[in-house]
Write an enzyme that holds these catalytic residues in place. Sequence first.
Site, PDB file in Angstrom:
ATOM      1  N   ARG A  99       0.834  -1.195   0.000  1.00 14.79           N
ATOM      2  CA  ARG A  99       0.000   0.000   0.000  1.00 14.79           C
ATOM      3  C   ARG A  99       0.872   1.250   0.000  1.00 14.79           C
ATOM      4  NH1 ARG A  99      -5.035   1.564  -1.344  1.00 14.79           N
ATOM      5  NH2 ARG A  99      -6.127   2.760   0.233  1.00 14.79           N
ATOM      6  N   THR A 401      -8.728   0.830 -10.620  1.00 13.29           N
ATOM      7  CA  THR A 401      -8.090  -0.311  -9.942  1.00 13.29           C
ATOM      8  C   THR A 401      -8.197  -1.524 -10.872  1.00 13.29           C
ATOM      9  OG1 THR A 401      -8.648   0.615  -7.777  1.00 13.29           O
ATOM     10  CG2 THR A 401      -8.111  -1.716  -7.796  1.00 13.29           C
ATOM     11  N   GLU A 421      -5.699   4.402  -7.454  1.00 11.06           N
ATOM     12  CA  GLU A 421      -6.888   5.039  -6.874  1.00 11.06           C
ATOM     13  C   GLU A 421      -7.820   5.569  -7.954  1.00 11.06           C
ATOM     14  OE1 GLU A 421      -9.559   5.240  -4.810  1.00 11.06           O
ATOM     15  OE2 GLU A 421      -9.491   7.389  -5.172  1.00 11.06           O
ATOM     16  N   GLU A 440      -3.595   8.059  -3.846  1.00 13.61           N
ATOM     17  CA  GLU A 440      -4.110   7.137  -2.818  1.00 13.61           C
ATOM     18  C   GLU A 440      -4.426   7.817  -1.494  1.00 13.61           C
ATOM     19  OE1 GLU A 440      -5.685   3.850  -3.290  1.00 13.61           O
ATOM     20  OE2 GLU A 440      -3.936   4.000  -4.563  1.00 13.61           O
ATOM     21  N   SER A 468      -7.816   0.943   2.800  1.00 16.86           N
ATOM     22  CA  SER A 468      -8.227   0.483   1.475  1.00 16.86           C
ATOM     23  C   SER A 468      -9.487  -0.363   1.593  1.00 16.86           C
ATOM     24  CB  SER A 468      -7.105  -0.360   0.868  1.00 16.86           C
ATOM     25  OG  SER A 468      -7.523  -0.970  -0.328  1.00 16.86           O
ATOM     26  N   SER A 469     -10.122  -0.577   0.453  1.00 17.22           N
ATOM     27  CA  SER A 469     -11.234  -1.534   0.388  1.00 17.22           C
ATOM     28  C   SER A 469     -10.883  -2.718  -0.505  1.00 17.22           C
ATOM     29  CB  SER A 469     -12.480  -0.840  -0.170  1.00 17.22           C
ATOM     30  OG  SER A 469     -12.834   0.252   0.635  1.00 17.22           O
ATOM     31  N   GLY A 490     -13.481   0.957  -5.710  1.00 16.29           N
ATOM     32  CA  GLY A 490     -13.462   1.756  -4.484  1.00 16.29           C
ATOM     33  C   GLY A 490     -14.070   0.957  -3.338  1.00 16.29           C
TER      34      GLY A 490
HETATM   35  N1  GLY Z   1      -8.131   2.997  -3.840  1.00 10.38           N
HETATM   36  C1  GLY Z   1      -8.986   1.884  -3.755  1.00 10.38           C
HETATM   37  C2  GLY Z   1      -8.833   1.149  -2.486  1.00 10.38           C
HETATM   38  O1  GLY Z   1      -7.740   1.008  -2.025  1.00 10.38           O
HETATM   39  O2  GLY Z   1      -9.778   0.682  -1.930  1.00 10.38           O
END
Ligand code: GLY
Length: 586
Positions: A99, A401, A421, A440, A468-469, A490
Amino acid sequence: MTFRNPFVVFAVSLLLAASLLNQIADAATANKAMVVTADDRATKAALEVLRAGGNAADAAIAAQWVLNVVEPGSSGIGGGGFFVYYDAAADQTVTLDGREKAPMSAAPGMFLREDGTPVPFYPDRITGGLPVGVPGALKLLEEVHRRFGSGKYSFAALFQPAIDLAENGFTVTPRLAGFLDDEKDRLGRFDGSRRLFLKADGTPYREGETLIMTGLGKTFRLIQKEGTGVFYGGQIGKAIVDTVQTAVFNRGSMTLEDLAAYEVVERAAVSADYRGFKIVSMGPPSSGATTLLEALKILELFDVRPREINAEDAALFSAVQRIAFEDRNKWLGDPDFTEIPAARLISEAHAWERVRAIRDGRFLKKLFEDVNDVLSALEEQAKMEKLTRPSGIAAEDSPNTSHISIVDEQGNAASFTTTIEAVFGSGMVVEGWGFVLNNELTDFDPIPADGEGRAVPNAPGPGKRPRSSMTPAIVFKDGKPLIIVGSPGGSAIIGTVFNMIVYLLDYQMPLDKAIAAPRFIHRGDALEYESSANLSPEFLSELSTYGEALRSRRLTGNVQAIYIDSTTRLIYGAGDPRGEGFAEGY
Ligand code: GLY
């Protein structure tokens, strides 16, 4: 109290006139190995690596660099990701965190205006140098190669398919053309981006035209020659810092020290059993695993039978997501900065506590036979609602993504979600080096404290990783990978993967049907259903009786998934018909 009573089918069970259901997903079958990515050129490059004796780790690396070329607005060397890997020889699943990190100059109020309100998300917050996090993708894949690579390919060699495409040029797909058109104004603000992605007349490249990315080829060649240090401190690193610090909009202050300090972290794999299957996904700083697994553990209290998608099930699937999202918003952030009760959130005990937050008494009656139990459950729910109201509305998200799913001949499995992102991230290309920098840091909560001044877990801060998701997942049956799945989208990623798992395991749909089926997502404020699914008025009317606010929207998933049937020894792969995903195996 009775547990897991069969559903009484009182809802009108409705076949969806769904246009989506009529679409044919890109489905493939194979016996030995399978690759699914968002683009056929990335899939083919990865497959070539597998056929030549590389393994799933090698193939995923090759696929990522090709995606960096052909999907330059979605993921790449300027971003970060999470890699979930099942190492068959060690019979172990490892989760690696690549990340992006905030530079040491980041501050809690960095996305607030003078009046204390957040800078509007699009386009101001996401654009320019300020939202750029220190990229993690390159170091992540170096670590993947070091730990899991077959030895057949050097790390440097795995850039070659991408270099060939970048330097020779590639055909712009409809999806990329759409993204370029959507983002042409943001791209046009920055010299490096304008020169790469817009033509001399200022218009973006169109579908079918050839885009050449010489600068990205140069980046990859220099890393081939000098190693990753040239990115995390050398010539390319200096260009990144310069781009961020001198941005014509929203200057940031990332330094070479920030780049040099970046490290990939192995995180404890977060897993839970679900109806006899084991599901492993990415833990904090991703909220993917805990939110997905909490929702599934609550759903596990109910007996879901394979049947046509109907309003009752859609309401239940959404309610459990809503509850899990409430906990996500309350607890999830960077685990190096905030304590996260991950094991508790995905436990059966917690599921029993939280199932009371289901709004509709009809669902609760299935679990609590006695009317007094139902009443006290609803009372409990009222209390919980006060305690755990999510702080925000549905998080702003992006169709961006990319996800890569691979299984190889040895049984190794890679589930890799990778991102910059927003579509085209910060909008900034590092001039001459051909890659887009992420935005991000806008995954942090822009309001860093709650109403009482307490810091929220996902507040911006120096050296922090934004929540993050991303939910790269592997589902195991009898200890072997059964499903490899993930998606962009997202914060809707979590619900997208949840829908896939429920359709495959509970509805027992074949993979291509599961991937095309309408999705029902809940991120805390409304039940979101796909505008393109053409749900009937009767279905929607029934759905509205379950107490969740309804919202129609274009959902942003682009699932790439593999299903391994150990009985028939067939491997199925499918790319999402909503995107341009491509599955191929042998
Ligand atoms: N930027 C998408 C996520 O990390 O969830």
